[in-house]
Design a protein around this motif. Structure first.
Motif, PDB file in Angstrom:
ATOM      1  N   GLY A   1      15.751  -2.542   2.891  1.00 61.59           N
ATOM      2  CA  GLY A   1      16.379  -1.887   4.037  1.00 61.59           C
ATOM      3  C   GLY A   1      17.166  -0.663   3.629  1.00 61.59           C
ATOM      4  O   GLY A   1      17.129   0.379   4.300  1.00 61.59           O
ATOM      5  N   ALA A   2      17.882  -0.758   2.517  1.00 64.53           N
ATOM      6  CA  ALA A   2      18.663   0.371   2.018  1.00 64.53           C
ATOM      7  C   ALA A   2      17.751   1.501   1.557  1.00 64.53           C
ATOM      8  O   ALA A   2      18.025   2.680   1.807  1.00 64.53           O
ATOM      9  N   VAL A   3      16.659   1.139   0.907  1.00 61.32           N
ATOM     10  CA  VAL A   3      15.710   2.164   0.442  1.00 61.32           C
ATOM     11  C   VAL A   3      15.056   2.849   1.639  1.00 61.32           C
ATOM     12  O   VAL A   3      14.930   4.077   1.665  1.00 61.32           O
ATOM     13  N   LEU A   4      14.664   2.076   2.636  1.00 58.91           N
ATOM     14  CA  LEU A   4      14.063   2.661   3.833  1.00 58.91           C
ATOM     15  C   LEU A   4      15.041   3.604   4.518  1.00 58.91           C
ATOM     16  O   LEU A   4      14.676   4.716   4.918  1.00 58.91           O
ATOM     17  N   ALA A   5      16.289   3.196   4.649  1.00 59.54           N
ATOM     18  CA  ALA A   5      17.301   4.049   5.267  1.00 59.54           C
ATOM     19  C   ALA A   5      17.470   5.339   4.470  1.00 59.54           C
ATOM     20  O   ALA A   5      17.590   6.432   5.050  1.00 59.54           O
ATOM     21  N   CYS A   6      17.457   5.234   3.163  1.00 57.95           N
ATOM     22  CA  CYS A   6      17.578   6.416   2.301  1.00 57.95           C
ATOM     23  C   CYS A   6      16.389   7.350   2.483  1.00 57.95           C
ATOM     24  O   CYS A   6      16.561   8.564   2.579  1.00 57.95           O
ATOM     25  N   LEU A   7      15.188   6.776   2.539  1.00 57.01           N
ATOM     26  CA  LEU A   7      14.001   7.617   2.746  1.00 57.01           C
ATOM     27  C   LEU A   7      14.080   8.339   4.089  1.00 57.01           C
ATOM     28  O   LEU A   7      13.731   9.518   4.183  1.00 57.01           O
ATOM     29  N   LYS A   8      14.558   7.636   5.109  1.00 59.76           N
ATOM     30  CA  LYS A   8      14.691   8.264   6.428  1.00 59.76           C
ATOM     31  C   LYS A   8      15.717   9.388   6.389  1.00 59.76           C
ATOM     32  O   LYS A   8      15.530  10.426   7.034  1.00 59.76           O
TER      33      LYS A   8
ATOM     34  N   PRO B   1       0.788  -1.219   0.000  1.00 57.33           N
ATOM     35  CA  PRO B   1       0.000   0.000   0.000  1.00 57.33           C
ATOM     36  C   PRO B   1       0.826   1.279   0.000  1.00 57.33           C
ATOM     37  O   PRO B   1       0.415   2.280  -0.540  1.00 57.33           O
ATOM     38  N   GLY B   2       2.001   1.271   0.601  1.00 56.82           N
ATOM     39  CA  GLY B   2       2.822   2.478   0.643  1.00 56.82           C
ATOM     40  C   GLY B   2       3.682   2.661  -0.579  1.00 56.82           C
ATOM     41  O   GLY B   2       4.285   3.704  -0.765  1.00 56.82           O
ATOM     42  N   HIS B   3       3.712   1.635  -1.415  1.00 54.47           N
ATOM     43  CA  HIS B   3       4.577   1.683  -2.588  1.00 54.47           C
ATOM     44  C   HIS B   3       4.242   2.866  -3.479  1.00 54.47           C
ATOM     45  O   HIS B   3       5.126   3.603  -3.890  1.00 54.47           O
ATOM     46  N   ASP B   4       2.980   3.077  -3.789  1.00 54.19           N
ATOM     47  CA  ASP B   4       2.584   4.167  -4.675  1.00 54.19           C
ATOM     48  C   ASP B   4       2.883   5.523  -4.061  1.00 54.19           C
ATOM     49  O   ASP B   4       3.292   6.436  -4.766  1.00 54.19           O
ATOM     50  N   ALA B   5       2.688   5.660  -2.767  1.00 52.97           N
ATOM     51  CA  ALA B   5       2.896   6.945  -2.110  1.00 52.97           C
ATOM     52  C   ALA B   5       4.362   7.353  -2.117  1.00 52.97           C
ATOM     53  O   ALA B   5       4.673   8.539  -2.142  1.00 52.97           O
ATOM     54  N   CYS B   6       5.258   6.386  -2.094  1.00 52.52           N
ATOM     55  CA  CYS B   6       6.690   6.690  -2.008  1.00 52.52           C
ATOM     56  C   CYS B   6       7.451   6.450  -3.308  1.00 52.52           C
ATOM     57  O   CYS B   6       8.655   6.729  -3.361  1.00 52.52           O
ATOM     58  N   ALA B   7       6.807   5.959  -4.331  1.00 55.10           N
ATOM     59  CA  ALA B   7       7.504   5.608  -5.567  1.00 55.10           C
ATOM     60  C   ALA B   7       8.264   6.789  -6.157  1.00 55.10           C
ATOM     61  O   ALA B   7       9.422   6.659  -6.548  1.00 55.10           O
ATOM     62  N   ARG B   8       7.643   7.935  -6.214  1.00 61.67           N
ATOM     63  CA  ARG B   8       8.304   9.110  -6.786  1.00 61.67           C
ATOM     64  C   ARG B   8       9.480   9.548  -5.917  1.00 61.67           C
ATOM     65  O   ARG B   8      10.541   9.902  -6.420  1.00 61.67           O
ATOM     66  N   ASP B   9       9.297   9.498  -4.585  1.00 63.91           N
ATOM     67  CA  ASP B   9      10.373   9.891  -3.683  1.00 63.91           C
ATOM     68  C   ASP B   9      11.553   8.934  -3.787  1.00 63.91           C
ATOM     69  O   ASP B   9      12.710   9.353  -3.757  1.00 63.91           O
ATOM     70  N   VAL B  10      11.268   7.643  -3.909  1.00 67.45           N
ATOM     71  CA  VAL B  10      12.344   6.655  -4.054  1.00 67.45           C
ATOM     72  C   VAL B  10      13.115   6.922  -5.336  1.00 67.45           C
ATOM     73  O   VAL B  10      14.350   6.944  -5.327  1.00 67.45           O
ATOM     74  N   SER B  11      12.410   7.140  -6.438  1.00 68.20           N
ATOM     75  CA  SER B  11      13.115   7.376  -7.702  1.00 68.20           C
ATOM     76  C   SER B  11      13.851   8.714  -7.692  1.00 68.20           C
ATOM     77  O   SER B  11      14.886   8.853  -8.334  1.00 68.20           O
ATOM     78  N   ARG B  12      13.370   9.663  -6.946  1.00 72.36           N
ATOM     79  CA  ARG B  12      14.003  10.983  -6.887  1.00 72.36           C
ATOM     80  C   ARG B  12      15.225  11.002  -5.970  1.00 72.36           C
ATOM     81  O   ARG B  12      16.266  11.529  -6.346  1.00 72.36           O
ATOM     82  N   PHE B  13      15.099  10.425  -4.777  1.00 71.25           N
ATOM     83  CA  PHE B  13      16.150  10.554  -3.775  1.00 71.25           C
ATOM     84  C   PHE B  13      16.981   9.290  -3.565  1.00 71.25           C
ATOM     85  O   PHE B  13      18.086   9.366  -3.040  1.00 71.25           O
ATOM     86  N   CYS B  14      16.454   8.146  -3.924  1.00 77.13           N
ATOM     87  CA  CYS B  14      17.102   6.880  -3.552  1.00 77.13           C
ATOM     88  C   CYS B  14      17.395   5.971  -4.735  1.00 77.13           C
ATOM     89  O   CYS B  14      17.573   4.764  -4.557  1.00 77.13           O
ATOM     90  N   ARG B  15      17.459   6.519  -5.902  1.00 72.80           N
ATOM     91  CA  ARG B  15      17.702   5.721  -7.108  1.00 72.80           C
ATOM     92  C   ARG B  15      18.996   4.903  -6.996  1.00 72.80           C
ATOM     93  O   ARG B  15      19.063   3.757  -7.431  1.00 72.80           O
ATOM     94  N   ALA B  16      20.024   5.465  -6.383  1.00 73.57           N
ATOM     95  CA  ALA B  16      21.324   4.788  -6.297  1.00 73.57           C
ATOM     96  C   ALA B  16      21.281   3.524  -5.447  1.00 73.57           C
ATOM     97  O   ALA B  16      22.106   2.633  -5.626  1.00 73.57           O
ATOM     98  N   VAL B  17      20.323   3.424  -4.530  1.00 73.48           N
ATOM     99  CA  VAL B  17      20.279   2.259  -3.629  1.00 73.48           C
ATOM    100  C   VAL B  17      19.083   1.347  -3.900  1.00 73.48           C
ATOM    101  O   VAL B  17      18.846   0.412  -3.141  1.00 73.48           O
ATOM    102  N   MET B  18      18.357   1.589  -4.963  1.00 68.86           N
ATOM    103  CA  MET B  18      17.151   0.806  -5.254  1.00 68.86           C
ATOM    104  C   MET B  18      17.441  -0.685  -5.388  1.00 68.86           C
ATOM    105  O   MET B  18      16.611  -1.502  -5.017  1.00 68.86           O
ATOM    106  N   ASN B  19      18.598  -1.053  -5.882  1.00 75.27           N
ATOM    107  CA  ASN B  19      18.921  -2.470  -6.090  1.00 75.27           C
ATOM    108  C   ASN B  19      19.576  -3.105  -4.873  1.00 75.27           C
ATOM    109  O   ASN B  19      19.967  -4.260  -4.923  1.00 75.27           O
ATOM    110  N   ASN B  20      19.698  -2.359  -3.792  1.00 74.46           N
ATOM    111  CA  ASN B  20      20.358  -2.867  -2.586  1.00 74.46           C
ATOM    112  C   ASN B  20      19.376  -3.427  -1.565  1.00 74.46           C
ATOM    113  O   ASN B  20      19.778  -3.731  -0.451  1.00 74.46           O
TER     114      ASN B  20
END
Length: 71
Positions: free
Chosen positions: A45-52, A23-42
């Motif tokens: 846990g890495a994506v969550l840490a990046c979002l934080k 359910p949270g995937h859609d809400a954070c998808a743009r933020d992940v691609s904007r701020f955490c693209r470098a760690v998406m394949n890690n």
């Protein structure tokens, strides 16, 4: 042509089921691609840490998802 009529509904159902499982995937998808693209394949846990780390820059929707999940 006929195959397309069978495949498209299947893909739509599969993507809808996937969205319901995350359910949270859609809400954070743009933020992940904007701020955490470098760690998406890690991994998640890495994506969550990046979002934080980028908490102050996140959209309101993504921030709410993180807060609602105790993050």
């Amino acid at each position: 042509m006929t195959r397309a009529f069978f495949i498209i509904p299947f893909l739509l159902c599969a993507s809808a089921a996937s969205a319901q499982q995350q359910p949270g995937h859609d809400a954070c998808a743009r933020d992940v691609s904007r701020f955490c693209r470098a760690v998406m394949n890690n991994g998640d846990g890495a994506v969550l840490a990046c979002l934080k780390q980028n908490r102050t820059r996140l959209s309101k929707g993504c921030d709410k998802v993180l807060t609602d999940h105790g993050q």
